[in-house]
Design a protein around this motif. Structure first.
Motif, short mmCIF file in Angstrom:
data_model
loop_
_atom_site.label_atom_id
_atom_site.label_comp_id
_atom_site.label_asym_id
_atom_site.label_seq_id
_atom_site.Cartn_x
_atom_site.Cartn_y
_atom_site.Cartn_z
N GLY A 107 0.78 -1.23 0.00
CA GLY A 107 0.00 0.00 0.00
C GLY A 107 0.81 1.28 0.00
N VAL A 108 2.13 1.21 0.23
CA VAL A 108 2.99 2.39 0.19
C VAL A 108 3.51 2.53 -1.23
CG1 VAL A 108 5.06 3.49 1.09
CG2 VAL A 108 3.62 2.09 2.60
N THR A 109 3.21 3.67 -1.88
CA THR A 109 3.53 3.84 -3.29
C THR A 109 4.60 4.90 -3.50
OG1 THR A 109 1.80 5.49 -3.61
CG2 THR A 109 1.20 3.19 -3.94
N GLU A 110 5.27 4.79 -4.64
CA GLU A 110 6.28 5.77 -5.03
C GLU A 110 6.41 5.77 -6.54
OE1 GLU A 110 11.06 6.61 -4.36
OE2 GLU A 110 9.92 5.48 -2.85
N GLU A 111 6.53 6.99 -7.11
CA GLU A 111 6.70 7.11 -8.55
C GLU A 111 8.19 7.19 -8.88
OE1 GLU A 111 4.47 9.41 -6.99
OE2 GLU A 111 2.93 7.86 -7.34
N VAL A 112 8.58 6.61 -10.01
CA VAL A 112 9.97 6.58 -10.45
C VAL A 112 10.02 7.10 -11.88
CG1 VAL A 112 11.99 5.13 -10.87
CG2 VAL A 112 10.41 4.56 -9.01
N LEU A 113 10.88 8.09 -12.12
CA LEU A 113 11.06 8.65 -13.45
C LEU A 113 12.13 7.86 -14.21
CD1 LEU A 113 10.98 12.48 -12.72
CD2 LEU A 113 9.18 11.08 -13.78
N VAL A 114 11.83 7.57 -15.47
CA VAL A 114 12.73 6.79 -16.32
C VAL A 114 13.06 7.64 -17.55
CG1 VAL A 114 13.09 4.62 -17.55
CG2 VAL A 114 11.58 4.68 -15.54
N PRO A 115 14.24 8.28 -17.58
CA PRO A 115 14.57 9.18 -18.69
C PRO A 115 15.05 8.42 -19.93
CG PRO A 115 16.34 9.16 -17.10
CD PRO A 115 15.27 8.28 -16.54
N LEU A 116 14.27 8.47 -21.00
CA LEU A 116 14.63 7.80 -22.24
C LEU A 116 14.99 8.84 -23.30
CD1 LEU A 116 11.90 4.99 -22.48
CD2 LEU A 116 14.17 4.91 -21.40
N GLU A 117 15.99 8.50 -24.09
CA GLU A 117 16.42 9.39 -25.15
C GLU A 117 16.02 8.84 -26.51
OE1 GLU A 117 20.60 9.89 -24.75
OE2 GLU A 117 20.50 10.68 -22.70
N ALA A 118 16.06 9.71 -27.53
CA ALA A 118 15.74 9.29 -28.88
C ALA A 118 16.81 8.32 -29.39
CB ALA A 118 15.64 10.51 -29.80
N GLU A 119 16.39 7.38 -30.24
CA GLU A 119 17.29 6.45 -30.91
C GLU A 119 18.03 5.52 -29.95
OE1 GLU A 119 19.87 8.58 -33.49
OE2 GLU A 119 18.25 9.38 -34.73
N MET A 120 17.41 5.23 -28.83
CA MET A 120 17.97 4.22 -27.92
C MET A 120 17.71 2.82 -28.47
SD MET A 120 17.30 5.18 -23.93
CE MET A 120 18.55 6.03 -22.97
N THR A 121 18.53 1.85 -28.03
CA THR A 121 18.24 0.45 -28.30
C THR A 121 17.43 -0.13 -27.14
OG1 THR A 121 20.24 -0.35 -27.21
CG2 THR A 121 20.41 0.23 -29.56
N MET A 122 16.84 -1.31 -27.35
CA MET A 122 16.07 -1.93 -26.28
C MET A 122 16.97 -2.33 -25.10
SD MET A 122 13.00 -1.65 -27.06
CE MET A 122 12.29 -2.64 -25.77
N GLY A 123 18.21 -2.72 -25.38
CA GLY A 123 19.14 -3.01 -24.29
C GLY A 123 19.40 -1.79 -23.44
N GLU A 124 19.51 -0.62 -24.06
CA GLU A 124 19.72 0.61 -23.31
C GLU A 124 18.48 0.98 -22.50
OE1 GLU A 124 22.90 2.89 -26.25
OE2 GLU A 124 20.75 3.03 -26.66
N VAL A 125 17.31 0.75 -23.06
CA VAL A 125 16.07 1.02 -22.32
C VAL A 125 16.00 0.17 -21.06
CG1 VAL A 125 13.55 0.78 -22.40
CG2 VAL A 125 14.76 1.77 -24.35
N LEU A 126 16.32 -1.13 -21.17
CA LEU A 126 16.28 -2.01 -20.00
C LEU A 126 17.26 -1.54 -18.93
CD1 LEU A 126 16.07 -5.58 -21.61
CD2 LEU A 126 14.22 -4.22 -20.64
N ARG A 127 18.42 -1.10 -19.33
CA ARG A 127 19.42 -0.66 -18.36
C ARG A 127 19.04 0.64 -17.67
NH1 ARG A 127 21.41 -4.24 -21.45
NH2 ARG A 127 23.19 -5.52 -20.81
N VAL A 128 18.45 1.56 -18.42
CA VAL A 128 18.01 2.81 -17.81
C VAL A 128 16.88 2.54 -16.82
CG1 VAL A 128 16.87 5.01 -18.26
CG2 VAL A 128 18.75 4.27 -19.73
N LEU A 129 15.95 1.68 -17.19
CA LEU A 129 14.85 1.33 -16.29
C LEU A 129 15.38 0.64 -15.04
CD1 LEU A 129 11.89 1.05 -15.55
CD2 LEU A 129 11.75 -0.95 -17.07
N ALA A 130 16.31 -0.30 -15.20
CA ALA A 130 16.88 -1.00 -14.04
C ALA A 130 17.58 -0.01 -13.11
CB ALA A 130 17.85 -2.08 -14.50
N GLY A 131 18.35 0.91 -13.68
CA GLY A 131 19.05 1.89 -12.86
C GLY A 131 18.10 2.79 -12.10
N ALA A 132 17.02 3.21 -12.75
CA ALA A 132 16.05 4.08 -12.09
C ALA A 132 15.37 3.36 -10.93
CB ALA A 132 15.01 4.56 -13.10
N LEU A 133 15.01 2.09 -11.11
CA LEU A 133 14.35 1.34 -10.04
C LEU A 133 15.30 1.07 -8.88
CD1 LEU A 133 12.29 -1.17 -12.22
CD2 LEU A 133 11.38 0.74 -10.88
#
Length: 692
Positions: free
Chosen positions: A285-311
């Motif tokens: 029940g305790v919630t928190e928002e996390v921002l995931v900064p994505l840039e143009a022309e990223m690869t899917m591997g880069e997206v996964l790593r940015v998301l993992a780092g943000a979490l």
């Protein structure tokens, strides 16, 4: 003299002809024929080939069962963690036994690792009893593993004892620290919790045995709430674990909440719009928002790593990891499966009943707005630089749903047209709004997690439920401590029946398990020795090397070889004397990393890697490399004739022998005959050169 020694099976033999003084070495034709012929060897080898073809499959299969039995005995062998002769304990049956393997692991902790599951007990009172505390705000701190957090409690004026302990338990359980509290209600001392003598409702503070930070301290910060509870720390037992039986059943195992993405091509182009996407996680029940900064022309591997780092940076309660996986290639000209990557997010150190949820929460996120504004009558009066609104209608140059920001330099309102899933925070409403392509609503949008295949609760999580002697224990980790923390059970899989276990004095059990290992070793060696001829050289001694390398050391424990087969025997009295003399040295000899059991396990693994069939003697070793039998016999006859003629020309005979008192004519005839035979027999390409 020519002789062929084939694999050591044929030896040359010489006899003497003539007097002792005059005779010379001479091999008779019959002797040479018997010695040089390989007929006997061929007959024996044919028998070996027949045995090889007839026995190999069955022998290897039976050998596999002997090796497996030996390895099982080795796996069951264990040494107590506390080597003190009086304190050493083991749980029987072994964790590697058929009864427990894959179901339950049991362990007796050494004295320096014993910690109580129950850290503190309060005094006990009937739940309706009033307290001596006045209503108001109270605060206390909890420290664990070097981290300190505070708990605030608001007591009503008419709060009862039951109200107070329930509030304190809830406050402690809301902390991020891996400490928990529970309210225990019992009508007699030790009725439900061993060591809790309080009657009525009492507060118990616990730490699961799987948690590394076991030390917990509490202190009043504002008010005297803890003093009112009269919390007392439990004591660590000073004596060895009780030798006693247990019956343990696992109704469910523990699983932490986790979420996984699809296995993705890390080099594929990202389909996500550039900007800050947003996800929300919830833990009980305790919630928190996390921002995931994505840039143009990223690869899917880069997206996964940015998301993992943000979490990972958002909370110590989440662990996000990139893992390798296999995915459909989707190409007819490529293999069906290709390498890929996926993201796994897991709740770290969950408490009992804790669950983690992860969901999209819009994105890309745009800057906050003050409010929605209707421009129908007029635009906002006296705006300041950077003031932002969402138009709630179309009028005076503003278009509904678009965002307007005031620029004081140009005294104009800059316009931004939202795109699908844009997310904005309204300061006036203290709420998030999401753009669905036609309007702003509070219905949550976003596509990041959904596109990655990360469902909100792919693995929702579960607590383990373990029944020990009829009492159910709920554990968030699957580990359950009994006997005041000295014995720990770990649930590995659920099963219906209660398993009987017993804590026993260790070294008698060690002796029995060593006897099982020796019996399995002797059984294996006794099987291999009669079949050694179809295996590679030295195969039977693969396991024996662990004995011969420490023969003198093992003799001090009453272990020695006997009989021609070099089987093992153990003198139990000598073994126990050696253990009692130096338990630590004995542990190193038998159960250490370089000990007897470890060496046997390595030898066994080496013998069956990649499989036991690789240890067989190759069939080529049983093939006859010589010429066909008919040609062999013919060669033997010719060689024998040459030897007879040579011996007639070179052997000295006694004087006066009438056979040698003939004219030189006979001698010349012999010389001519010998010369005539030498060319076809010993010359280039002759029969002798073929004999080698």
């Amino acid at each position: 003299m020519v002789s062929i020694d084939y694999q050591g099976r044929i030896s040359a033999g010489d006899t003497l002809r003539g007097t002792a003084a005059e005779g010379k070495a001479f091999a008779s034709p019959l002797e040479r024929l018997a010695l040089d012929s390989r007929v006997a060897w061929r007959f024996e080898n044919a028998q070996r080939r027949q045995r090889y073809g007839r026995l190999v499959t069955g022998t290897v299969e039976r050998l596999g069962s002997k090796v497996a039995a030996f390895e099982e005995a080795l796996a069951r062998f264990a040494w107590p963690e506390d080597t003190s002769f009086t304190r050493a304990r083991l749980v029987t049956p072994s964790n590697a036994s058929d009864e427990l393997s894959g179901r339950l692991a049991a362990r007796v902790r050494p004295q320096d690792e014993v910690t109580r599951y129950y850290k503190y007990f309060s005094s006990g009172h009937m739940p309706w009893t009033s307290t001596d505390l006045a209503g108001g705000e109270y605060r206390f701190s909890v420290t664990q593993g070097g981290e300190t957090e505070t708990v605030d409690i608001a007591l009503d004026d008419d709060a009862t004892w039951g109200d107070m302990v329930e509030q304190v338990a809830a406050g402690i359980n809301a902390l991020s620290l891996p400490v928990q509290a529970e309210v225990v209600r019992q009508n007699a001392p030790n009725q439900y919790v061993d060591g809790l003598v309080a009657v009525g409702s009492a507060l118990a503070i616990t730490v699961n045995p799987a948690v590394s930070a076991q030390d917990v301290s509490l202190a009043d910060e504002d008010g005297h709430l803890l003093a009112e509870l009269n919390l007392k720390a439990t004591t660590t037992p000073a004596f060895a674990a009780e030798t006693m039986p247990y019956r343990v059943r696992v109704d469910s195992t523990a699983h932490a909440s986790s979420v996984r993405s699809h296995v993705l091509d890390p080099g594929a182009a990202s389909p996500f719009a550039a900007g800050e996407h947003q996800v929300r996680f919830s833990i009980n029940g305790v919630t928190e928002e996390v921002l995931v900064p994505l840039e143009a022309e990223m690869t899917m591997g880069e997206v996964l790593r940015v998301l993992a780092g943000a979490l990972n940076s958002s909370s110590g309660r989440l662990r996000a990891e990139i893992r390798d996986g296999r995915r459909p290639s989707g190409l007819e000209t490529q293999p069906l499966l290709a390498d890929g990557e996926y993201l796994e997010v897991t709740l770290v150190s969950p408490k009992r009943g804790e669950r983690m949820y992860l969901r999209d929460y819009g994105g890309p996120v745009v800057d906050d707005v003050l409010d929605f504004f209707d421009p129908t009558a007029a635009l906002p009066a006296a705006p300041v630089n950077g003031e932002r609104y969402i138009a709630s209608a179309t009028a005076n140059g503003w278009v509904e749903n678009r965002i307007y920001e005031y620029d004081e330099l140009s005294a104009t309102w800059d316009e931004t047209t939202p795109t699908d899933d844009n997310t904005v925070y309204s300061e006036e409403d203290d709420a998030w709004y999401f753009y669905d392509g036609s309007s702003w609503t509070t219905t949550v949008g976003g596509t990041l997690l959904d596109s990655l295949g990360m469902n909100a609760t792919a693995t929702p999580g579960m607590d383990a439920r373990v029944v020990v002697d009829g009492d159910e224990v709920v554990s968030e980790s699957g580990q359950v401590a009994v006997d005041k923390g000295r014995v720990v059970f770990e649930a590995q899989s659920s099963y219906g029946e209660a398993l009987p276990l017993r804590v026993v004095e260790a070294y008698g059990e060690v002796e029995d398990r060593l006897a099982d290992v020796v019996t399995a070793y002797n059984d294996l060696r006794a099987f291999v020795l009669p079949h050694q001829e179809i295996f590679e050289d030295g195969f039977a001694d693969r396991w024996r090397a662990a004995i011969t390398s420490r023969e003198g050391e093992l003799a001090g424990y009453g272990i020695r070889e006997f009989t021609a087969e070099k089987l093992l025997v153990v003198d139990r009295e000598t073994f126990m004397d050696g253990v009692m003399r130096d338990p630590d040295a004995a542990r190193s000899t038998f159960a250490g990393l370089g000990g007897l059991v470890a060496d046997w396990q390595k030898a066994s693994l080496s013998a069956r890697t990649p499989d036991l069939y690789e240890r067989l003697l190759p069939k080529s070793a049983l093939e006859d490399p010589g010429p066909p039998i008919a040609e062999e016999f013919d060669l033997t006859k010719r060689k024998t004739l040459q030897q007879v003629i040579t011996s007639l020309a070179t052997t000295a005979m006694p004087e006066g022998n009438p056979l040698l008192e003939t004219t030189d004519v006979l001698r010349n005839i012999v010389t001519i005959k010998r010369t005539a035979l030498t060319a076809p027999l010993a010359g280039p390409g002759g029969i002798m050169s073929r004999q080698g």
